[in-house]
Write an enzyme that holds these catalytic residues in place. Structure first.
Site, PDB file in Angstrom:
ATOM      1  CD  GLU A 180      40.960  28.822  41.399  1.00 12.72           C
ATOM      2  OE1 GLU A 180      41.339  29.694  42.189  1.00 12.72           O
ATOM      3  OE2 GLU A 180      39.936  28.956  40.664  1.00 12.72           O
ATOM      4  CG  ASP A 209      43.303  33.147  40.299  1.00 10.83           C
ATOM      5  OD1 ASP A 209      42.686  33.574  39.308  1.00 10.83           O
ATOM      6  OD2 ASP A 209      42.796  32.413  41.165  1.00 10.83           O
TER       7      ASP A 209
END
Length: 447
Positions: A180, A209
Site C-alpha cells: 500500500e 488505515d
C-alpha cells in the site's frame, strides 16, 4: 497510508388428553407410521449487537507485529522479510479460527508482494461485506500505527466473529493488503484481477488505515452515505463527535475499490496533519501538533498508540460488521413458493410440500425467511419443520396443548447458512393429536 495521500379448537366436546400432548412435546414416540422429528431447532437470526472487542487482544497483535519488525531489520515493508512474517502471523490465527484463507501474490518494485484474503464460511456469497487494512509498513519503521492498528483491529474483529460463532445474512470477507505504501499496489492488484461478476457481489468495502494515532481525531469516510451513517451514528451514541475524513482521501486502499464502483467506508485517526484548537477542544489532545508525530518514522512503535482511540475504533469496526452483514435491505430477496394444497392427516403421518430453489450462488442466508400458511382447526396439534436439500431438519414450531387458536400464518427466520441454497427444500408438517383437521395452503422461501 502512503504519504501522498453493512417473524381454536372448536368448543365442541372433543378433547385430547393434555398428558399425551405433553409426552409428544417431551420427545415420546410419535403415532404409528409417523416420521421421526429431529431435534434441530431453527435459529432466529436477529441483528444482534456486536460484542465488545478486547483492546488488550488488539494490542497483543500489535506487540507481535512489533516483535516481527524488530527481528527483521526494524520494519515490515514490502519485499522485506518482516512483511512476509506479518502475513504468516495473521494467516495462522485465521486458519486456526476456521477461516478459508488465500494468499495472493503479485510483483512490484522487483519484489514479490502478498495480499491475504480470509472468508468466513456461510452467508450469502452473492452479497459480501468486506473489511480490510494494509499490512505493510514503510521501510523506515515498524509501522505499528500505520498500519498495524487497522490490521490488528480487523484481525481481532474476524477472530471475534469466529469465537461468537457469528453467521450473518451476508458473507463476510476480510483482507490485508501488501505494498500500500508504494501506491495501493496490493489492493489494486486484487480488484483488477477480480471478475466484474465478483466485484458486483461486494455490497461494501470498509477500510481501516491508522486508527490509533497518539494525538487522535475521529474521522469517518463520507464516500457512501449508508456506510458513513453506520459509523457516525455509533460514535454519536457514544458522545464522540466525528468529522469527515479528508487527509487520506484517495490515499488508502478504499480508493482501489471505489474506483471500480464498489461502495466504501472507513475510519481514520489522522496522520501528519496538525490538530487544530477546535479539534483539540472537541477531542482532547494537543493543538498545533500532528495527529501522529511518528508518521512514517522509526518511532511508530507500540508506544505510538492511543489506547482509547484504538479501543473505540475497534468496537466501531465490530459494530459496522455486525450491523451491515445482518442488514439485507439492499437485497429485497428472491421468493420461491408452493401453492399446492397438501392435506394434513389427523393424528397421522407427517406430510411434506416441496419448493425447488434454483439459480442461487453459494449457501442459503442466515436469515432465510420461511413464510407459512397452514389452515387448521387447532394449531397446537402441529409440529412443523423445514427440511434442507440434504435432509437437515430445522424445527419451526413444536406442538402445544395450550395453543388452541386455528391456522398457522406466519414467517419464521432460519439460520440456514451451512446449507447449499440450490435444491429441493421441503416443509414437513405433522398433526400429533386427534380430532382436528387441516392442510398446507401455501409456503415460500425468501432468499
Amino acid at each position: 497510508m502512503p504519504s501522498a495521500r453493512s417473524w381454536r379448537r372448536r368448543a365442541a366436546g372433543a378433547t385430547v388428553a393434555a398428558g399425551a400432548v405433553a409426552a409428544l412435546i417431551a420427545g415420546a414416540a410419535a403415532p404409528a407410521g409417523a416420521q421421526p422429528m429431529p431435534a434441530s431447532t431453527a435459529q432466529a437470526a436477529t441483528a444482534l449487537a456486536a460484542p465488545d472487542i478486547s483492546v488488550a487482544n488488539v494490542k497483543a497483535h500489535l506487540s507481535q507485529l512489533q516483535s516481527i519488525a524488530t527481528a527483521n531489520g526494524g520494519n515490515r515493508a514490502h519485499g522485506r522479510p518482516g512483511y512476509k512474517a506479518s502475513i504468516d502471523y495473521i494467516k495462522a490465527k485465521l486458519d486456526a479460527a476456521g477461516f478459508t484463507t488465500t494468499v495472493q501474490q503479485f510483483t512490484t518494485s522487483g519484489s514479490t508482494g502478498y495480499n491475504l484474503i480470509a472468508d468466513w464460511p456461510g452467508g450469502d456469497t452473492g452479497n459480501v461485506l468486506f473489511a480490510g487494512a494494509h499490512l505493510d509498513s514503510v521501510g523506515s519503521g515498524p509501522g505499528i500505527n500505520d498500519n498495524g492498528s487497522g490490521s490488528a483491529a480487523v484481525l481481532e474483529t474476524a477472530l471475534t466473529v469466529a469465537r461468537e460463532g457469528h453467521h450473518p445474512a451476508k458473507h463476510l470477507r476480510f483482507g490485508w493488503w501488501g505494498a500500500e505504501e508504494l501506491g495501493l499496489v496490493g489492493s489494486k492488484y486484487y480488484v483488477n484481477n477480480l471478475p466484474s461478476t465478483e466485484r458486483a457481489k461486494i455490497d461494501g468495502y470498509l477500510n481501516f488505515d491508522m486508527i490509533g494515532s497518539p494525538n487522535p481525531g475521529y474521522f469517518v469516510y463520507d464516500d457512501d452515505p449508508r456506510l458513513e451513517g453506520v459509523f457516525k451514528d455509533w460514535f454519536a451514541a457514544k458522545g464522540v463527535p466525528t468529522e469527515i475524513e479528508t487527509e487520506g482521501d484517495g490515499r488508502s486502499d478504499h480508493a482501489s475499490f471505489k474506483n471500480v464502483g464498489i461502495p466504501v467506508g472507513g475510519l481514520f485517526t489522522g496522520a501528519s496533519n496538525t490538530k487544530t484548537s477546535a479539534q483539540a477542544q472537541k477531542w482532547g489532545g494537543t493543538a498545533g501538533q500532528p495527529f501522529d508525530r511518528c508518521y512514517h518514522s522509526s518511532c511508530d512503535t507500540t508506544s505510538n498508540i492511543n489506547d482509547t482511540a484504538l479501543d473505540r475504533n475497534s468496537d466501531a469496526i465490530a459494530h459496522a460488521v455486525w450491523t451491515l452483514s445482518a442488514d439485507d435491505s439492499t437485497n429485497p430477496g428472491t421468493v420461491f413458493e408452493s401453492t399446492a394444497d397438501v392435506a394434513i392427516p389427523d393424528n397421522g403421518a407427517a406430510v411434506t410440500s416441496s419448493v425447488a430453489v434454483t439459480g442461487r450462488t453459494g449457501n442459503a442466508p442466515a436469515t432465510l425467511k420461511v413464510g407459512v400458511d397452514i389452515k387448521h382447526t387447532w394449531r397446537g396439534d402441529l409440529v412443523i419443520d423445514l427440511l434442507a436439500p440434504d435432509g437437515t431438519a430445522y424445527r419451526l414450531k413444536n406442538s402445544s396443548s395450550s395453543d388452541s387458536a386455528d391456522n398457522v400464518v406466519t414467517t419464521y427466520t432460519v439460520d440456514a447458512s451451512s446449507e447449499a441454497a440450490n435444491g429441493t427444500w421441503r416443509l414437513r408438517v405433522q398433526d400429533v393429536a386427534a380430532q382436528d383437521t387441516g392442510y398446507i395452503d401455501s409456503w415460500k422461501l425468501t432468499f
